[in-house]
Design a protein around this motif. Sequence first.
Motif, PDB file in Angstrom:
ATOM      1  N   VAL A 113       0.829  -1.208   0.000  1.00  0.00           N
ATOM      2  CA  VAL A 113       0.000   0.000   0.000  1.00  0.00           C
ATOM      3  C   VAL A 113       0.865   1.260   0.000  1.00  0.00           C
ATOM      4  CG1 VAL A 113      -1.745   1.315   1.259  1.00  0.00           C
ATOM      5  CG2 VAL A 113      -1.898  -1.174   1.161  1.00  0.00           C
ATOM      6  N   LYS A 114       1.859   1.308   0.882  1.00  0.00           N
ATOM      7  CA  LYS A 114       2.700   2.508   0.974  1.00  0.00           C
ATOM      8  C   LYS A 114       3.424   2.772  -0.340  1.00  0.00           C
ATOM      9  CE  LYS A 114       6.411   4.680   3.605  1.00  0.00           C
ATOM     10  NZ  LYS A 114       7.354   4.551   4.746  1.00  0.00           N
ATOM     11  N   ASN A 115       3.995   1.737  -0.936  1.00  0.00           N
ATOM     12  CA  ASN A 115       4.721   1.910  -2.189  1.00  0.00           C
ATOM     13  C   ASN A 115       3.789   2.404  -3.294  1.00  0.00           C
ATOM     14  OD1 ASN A 115       7.200   1.612  -3.743  1.00  0.00           O
ATOM     15  ND2 ASN A 115       6.130  -0.025  -4.805  1.00  0.00           N
ATOM     16  N   TYR A 116       2.564   1.884  -3.335  1.00  0.00           N
ATOM     17  CA  TYR A 116       1.583   2.336  -4.322  1.00  0.00           C
ATOM     18  C   TYR A 116       1.309   3.833  -4.157  1.00  0.00           C
ATOM     19  CZ  TYR A 116      -2.960   2.927  -6.634  1.00  0.00           C
ATOM     20  OH  TYR A 116      -3.993   3.379  -7.419  1.00  0.00           O
ATOM     21  N   LEU A 117       1.100   4.268  -2.918  1.00  0.00           N
ATOM     22  CA  LEU A 117       0.801   5.677  -2.662  1.00  0.00           C
ATOM     23  C   LEU A 117       1.983   6.572  -3.017  1.00  0.00           C
ATOM     24  CD1 LEU A 117      -1.032   5.269   0.769  1.00  0.00           C
ATOM     25  CD2 LEU A 117      -2.077   5.735  -1.448  1.00  0.00           C
ATOM     26  N   ILE A 118       3.192   6.089  -2.746  1.00  0.00           N
ATOM     27  CA  ILE A 118       4.386   6.872  -3.095  1.00  0.00           C
ATOM     28  C   ILE A 118       4.535   6.985  -4.603  1.00  0.00           C
ATOM     29  CG2 ILE A 118       6.915   6.828  -3.083  1.00  0.00           C
ATOM     30  CD1 ILE A 118       6.788   5.705  -0.259  1.00  0.00           C
ATOM     31  N   GLN A 119       4.390   5.858  -5.305  1.00  0.00           N
ATOM     32  CA  GLN A 119       4.589   5.852  -6.755  1.00  0.00           C
ATOM     33  C   GLN A 119       3.540   6.685  -7.485  1.00  0.00           C
ATOM     34  OE1 GLN A 119       5.254   2.054  -8.531  1.00  0.00           O
ATOM     35  NE2 GLN A 119       7.095   1.696  -7.358  1.00  0.00           N
ATOM     36  N   HIS A 120       2.378   6.826  -6.892  1.00  0.00           N
ATOM     37  CA  HIS A 120       1.339   7.649  -7.507  1.00  0.00           C
ATOM     38  C   HIS A 120       1.346   9.072  -6.947  1.00  0.00           C
ATOM     39  CE1 HIS A 120      -0.091   3.705  -8.809  1.00  0.00           C
ATOM     40  NE2 HIS A 120      -0.834   4.334  -9.689  1.00  0.00           N
ATOM     41  N   ALA A 121       2.435   9.417  -6.226  1.00  0.00           N
ATOM     42  CA  ALA A 121       2.614  10.769  -5.681  1.00  0.00           C
ATOM     43  C   ALA A 121       1.417  11.198  -4.841  1.00  0.00           C
ATOM     44  CB  ALA A 121       2.865  11.770  -6.805  1.00  0.00           C
ATOM     45  N   CYS A 122       0.871  10.250  -4.076  1.00  0.00           N
ATOM     46  CA  CYS A 122      -0.296  10.556  -3.242  1.00  0.00           C
ATOM     47  C   CYS A 122       0.093  11.299  -1.967  1.00  0.00           C
ATOM     48  CB  CYS A 122      -1.025   9.270  -2.866  1.00  0.00           C
ATOM     49  SG  CYS A 122      -1.620   8.334  -4.296  1.00  0.00           S
ATOM     50  N   PHE A 123       1.348  11.147  -1.548  1.00  0.00           N
ATOM     51  CA  PHE A 123       1.815  11.891  -0.400  1.00  0.00           C
ATOM     52  C   PHE A 123       2.241  13.271  -0.869  1.00  0.00           C
ATOM     53  CE2 PHE A 123       1.343   8.584   2.413  1.00  0.00           C
ATOM     54  CZ  PHE A 123       2.034   7.434   2.061  1.00  0.00           C
ATOM     55  N   THR A 124       1.660  14.292  -0.324  1.00  0.00           N
ATOM     56  CA  THR A 124       1.993  15.657  -0.720  1.00  0.00           C
ATOM     57  C   THR A 124       2.445  16.445   0.494  1.00  0.00           C
ATOM     58  OG1 THR A 124      -0.299  16.350  -0.416  1.00  0.00           O
ATOM     59  CG2 THR A 124       0.352  15.634  -2.620  1.00  0.00           C
ATOM     60  N   PHE A 125       3.054  17.597   0.215  1.00  0.00           N
ATOM     61  CA  PHE A 125       3.453  18.455   1.307  1.00  0.00           C
ATOM     62  C   PHE A 125       2.226  18.951   2.064  1.00  0.00           C
ATOM     63  CE2 PHE A 125       7.300  19.605  -1.315  1.00  0.00           C
ATOM     64  CZ  PHE A 125       8.191  18.978  -0.477  1.00  0.00           C
ATOM     65  N   PRO A 126       2.271  18.975   3.378  1.00  0.00           N
ATOM     66  CA  PRO A 126       1.182  19.628   4.107  1.00  0.00           C
ATOM     67  C   PRO A 126       1.233  21.128   3.833  1.00  0.00           C
ATOM     68  CG  PRO A 126       2.986  19.081   5.587  1.00  0.00           C
ATOM     69  CD  PRO A 126       3.318  18.457   4.256  1.00  0.00           C
ATOM     70  N   ASN A 127       0.109  21.786   3.923  1.00  0.00           N
ATOM     71  CA  ASN A 127       0.071  23.220   3.645  1.00  0.00           C
ATOM     72  C   ASN A 127       0.469  24.012   4.884  1.00  0.00           C
ATOM     73  OD1 ASN A 127      -0.821  22.723   1.067  1.00  0.00           O
ATOM     74  ND2 ASN A 127      -2.971  22.777   1.656  1.00  0.00           N
ATOM     75  N   ASN A 128       1.679  23.801   5.318  1.00  0.00           N
ATOM     76  CA  ASN A 128       2.155  24.569   6.463  1.00  0.00           C
ATOM     77  C   ASN A 128       3.632  24.877   6.297  1.00  0.00           C
ATOM     78  OD1 ASN A 128       3.496  22.190   7.105  1.00  0.00           O
ATOM     79  ND2 ASN A 128       2.109  21.637   8.750  1.00  0.00           N
ATOM     80  N   THR A 129       4.151  25.589   7.258  1.00  0.00           N
ATOM     81  CA  THR A 129       5.546  26.006   7.248  1.00  0.00           C
ATOM     82  C   THR A 129       6.204  25.517   8.525  1.00  0.00           C
ATOM     83  OG1 THR A 129       5.041  27.966   5.933  1.00  0.00           O
ATOM     84  CG2 THR A 129       7.074  28.013   7.223  1.00  0.00           C
ATOM     85  N   LYS A 130       7.417  25.024   8.385  1.00  0.00           N
ATOM     86  CA  LYS A 130       8.165  24.567   9.548  1.00  0.00           C
ATOM     87  C   LYS A 130       9.091  25.675  10.050  1.00  0.00           C
ATOM     88  CE  LYS A 130       6.563  20.375   9.572  1.00  0.00           C
ATOM     89  NZ  LYS A 130       5.618  19.975  10.643  1.00  0.00           N
ATOM     90  N   ARG A 131       8.982  25.968  11.324  1.00  0.00           N
ATOM     91  CA  ARG A 131       9.985  26.823  11.974  1.00  0.00           C
ATOM     92  C   ARG A 131      11.019  25.883  12.570  1.00  0.00           C
ATOM     93  NH1 ARG A 131      10.423  31.595  16.423  1.00  0.00           N
ATOM     94  NH2 ARG A 131      12.270  30.756  17.438  1.00  0.00           N
ATOM     95  N   ILE A 132      12.275  26.092  12.185  1.00  0.00           N
ATOM     96  CA  ILE A 132      13.361  25.219  12.622  1.00  0.00           C
ATOM     97  C   ILE A 132      14.362  26.034  13.435  1.00  0.00           C
ATOM     98  CG2 ILE A 132      15.157  23.615  11.887  1.00  0.00           C
ATOM     99  CD1 ILE A 132      13.590  23.235   9.278  1.00  0.00           C
ATOM    100  N   ASP A 133      14.468  25.720  14.706  1.00  0.00           N
ATOM    101  CA  ASP A 133      15.466  26.362  15.564  1.00  0.00           C
ATOM    102  C   ASP A 133      16.767  25.574  15.467  1.00  0.00           C
ATOM    103  OD1 ASP A 133      13.958  28.485  17.419  1.00  0.00           O
ATOM    104  OD2 ASP A 133      12.633  26.783  17.058  1.00  0.00           O
ATOM    105  N   PHE A 134      17.878  26.275  15.471  1.00  0.00           N
ATOM    106  CA  PHE A 134      19.155  25.586  15.315  1.00  0.00           C
ATOM    107  C   PHE A 134      20.262  26.278  16.094  1.00  0.00           C
ATOM    108  CE2 PHE A 134      18.917  28.691  11.866  1.00  0.00           C
ATOM    109  CZ  PHE A 134      20.148  29.307  11.909  1.00  0.00           C
TER     110      PHE A 134
END
Length: 327
Positions: A113-134
């Motif tokens: 299932v996971k490979n199918y979803l990846i190959q069909h580009a079903c996983f997309t970026f969430p519509n948010n922004t990451k704040r990264i402290d470093f």
Amino acid sequence: MTRNRMGARFKVGLLVCLALLLSCTSKEREIIKTETVATCAAEAGCTFYSIALTRAEIDQLLNKNNFFAAAKAEAVLVLVECAPVIEEDQSLEVIDGKYGGTGEVQWGEGFDVKNYLIQHACFTFPNNTKRIDFRAMDKAQGRTLQGHSFLNLKEREAFIPSETFVGMLPEAEGAVQVDVFMRDRVMIQYMIDPEGNKWEIRMDIGMTYGPSPEDVADLAHFEAHFKKTGNRVPFLQTALYSEEYKGKDAEGADMNIWLVPSTDVILPPDEFAMVGFLNIGYIQLGGVTYLMHKFTSSVFDVEVTGIQDGEYSFDPTGYKPFSMPGF
């Protein structure tokens, strides 16, 4: 011993064996319990699969809460590209015919299932922004900087506010204000000089401070030059661990990278990396997206000290283009 006692013991033994057999059979049935999933295409029918995942596990892969898990016991999950559909109270023949098939059930094997979803580009970026402290150490100057930047997953850009960027330039601190974006391998600085003039300065990505994203922007280079060391460390206050990879950057200098699996960002299958300033961002290996937790190099040591959803805003009105020939 009388024949009656022997017979009684035999019956007891037989009942015990029968109970054990039923218990083992019951456990075996639990282990091999499967769900039916179909991949269907309009006018082409369906292929059906029996998969050994729980419905909760399937819902997790689909990023849907209580979706398949809430369906009837004999329901079938149909995947039409990236659209999951629950089919209830329908035979497999009817489901196949619904998608233009002949009504003759076709079974497949080894469906992931996971490979199918990846190959069909079903996983997309969430519509948010990451704040990264470093935390970053400039080895040449012996300085340590605490700061933060943003990685906009939807707009595919990185932003570093003036208080952090100018902090990397001690001679400029208090004299200028510089807010910086990174888009499409171009760094754009919005600077207010000591006289109050506003300038927009565009530079090649190689002008960033510390190792360039070019150092890790090629999968073939990474696989050829970076290997796991076996070392790992806890990632912040989570149950995750980041693992160390030792290798060489694009210029042959030693570079160690620590990667931790990402829990909420998945890069598209054809993209190797999405990084911002100081190589902070994400990298994909073997279909798994990792956050670059930290790295060490001859120039900079950088470590992510916190990550969360965040927001930023910047108004470029009034900034005049400033050309830099040769860059």
